[in-house]
Design a protein around this motif. Structure first.
Motif, short mmCIF file in Angstrom:
data_model
loop_
_atom_site.label_atom_id
_atom_site.label_comp_id
_atom_site.label_asym_id
_atom_site.label_seq_id
_atom_site.Cartn_x
_atom_site.Cartn_y
_atom_site.Cartn_z
N GLU A 113 47.32 51.89 46.17
CA GLU A 113 45.95 51.33 45.82
C GLU A 113 46.28 49.72 45.31
O GLU A 113 47.26 49.36 44.46
CB GLU A 113 45.61 52.03 44.40
N CYS A 114 45.33 49.17 45.66
CA CYS A 114 45.49 47.56 45.62
C CYS A 114 44.15 46.70 45.04
O CYS A 114 43.10 47.27 45.27
CB CYS A 114 45.81 46.83 46.98
N VAL A 115 44.36 45.65 44.55
CA VAL A 115 43.18 44.75 44.37
C VAL A 115 43.30 43.63 45.43
O VAL A 115 44.38 43.26 45.63
CB VAL A 115 43.34 43.96 42.86
N LEU A 116 41.96 43.44 45.81
CA LEU A 116 42.00 42.29 47.15
C LEU A 116 41.15 41.20 46.56
O LEU A 116 40.04 41.58 46.18
CB LEU A 116 41.59 43.13 48.32
N VAL A 117 41.52 39.86 47.09
CA VAL A 117 40.80 38.85 46.60
C VAL A 117 40.77 38.05 47.97
O VAL A 117 41.83 37.54 48.37
CB VAL A 117 41.25 38.03 45.49
N SER A 175 43.89 35.32 51.75
CA SER A 175 43.75 36.65 51.12
C SER A 175 44.87 36.75 50.03
O SER A 175 46.01 36.26 50.36
CB SER A 175 43.82 37.69 52.18
N VAL A 176 44.69 37.54 48.81
CA VAL A 176 45.53 37.70 47.99
C VAL A 176 45.23 39.54 47.96
O VAL A 176 44.25 39.68 47.54
CB VAL A 176 45.54 37.09 46.76
N ILE A 177 46.61 40.07 47.74
CA ILE A 177 46.52 41.49 47.68
C ILE A 177 47.48 41.72 46.27
O ILE A 177 48.81 41.19 46.24
CB ILE A 177 47.29 42.08 48.89
N ALA A 230 36.08 39.67 45.84
CA ALA A 230 37.21 40.62 45.24
C ALA A 230 36.84 42.01 44.96
O ALA A 230 35.57 42.47 45.15
CB ALA A 230 37.43 40.11 43.80
N GLY A 231 37.71 42.92 45.24
CA GLY A 231 37.29 44.41 45.09
C GLY A 231 38.73 45.11 45.03
O GLY A 231 39.81 44.60 45.00
#
Length: 165
Positions: free
Chosen positions: A127-131, A78-80, A57-58
């Motif tokens: 701007e996103c969070v990525l997992v 992937s999940v964004i 995650a990042g």
């Protein structure tokens, strides 16, 4: 309660103290990740930082009008999550499908799906969070794609969520 039983409980407490929940502060993310021009990725959760075995995650910040090359992530899911900005995703063998997402929206990318991430806003950073479903950074670049010019817009439709308009 015997002294031995009490001692065992203390040892277990120490085990969780050092191998339990971790909080990674937003200003302590690691940018020692694969980078793409126009994009800035930072890892929060991975094996090196917290010992994660099955997840990464990042964050990612994508400059205005920037886009990735066509790629897929092998067997990874992937999940964004979009924090700020306007994301455009194109996917398919010829990038023939497109959908957009804004703040508060989630994007799911299944394994092996050729796709391209795009910041659809010419003036603001996306701007996103990525997992991702594994700790390895699997990126398979696809260079022989002949993209269609006008991709088909695709909406997620189910009995509860109807196509807009």
């Amino acid at each position: 309660m015997s002294d031995n039983h009490h001692h065992d409980r203390d040892d277990e407490g120490d085990r969780w103290k050092h191998n339990g929940v971790r909080v990674i502060k937003g200003d302590q993310l690691d940018d020692n990740t694969p980078q793409t021009p126009g994009m800035y990725r930072q890892a929060a959760i991975n094996h090196a930082r917290v010992g994660a075995q099955k997840i990464w995650a990042g964050t990612v910040a994508i400059e205005p009008n920037a886009k990735t090359g066509v790629h897929h992530h092998g067997p990874l899911e992937s999940v964004i999550f979009v924090l700020r900005g306007k994301a455009r995703m194109r996917w398919g063998d010829r990038l023939e499908y497109v959908a957009e997402a804004g703040p508060g929206d989630f994007i799911y990318v299944p394994p092996y799906v050729p796709h391209q991430e795009i910041n659809a806003d010419p003036d603001h950073v996306l701007e996103c969070v990525l997992v991702r479903s594994d700790n390895e950074a699997v990126v398979v670049n696809i260079t022989d794609v002949d993209p269609v010019e006008k991709p088909e817009e695709v909406y997620w439709v189910d009995p509860i969520h109807k196509r807009p308009g």
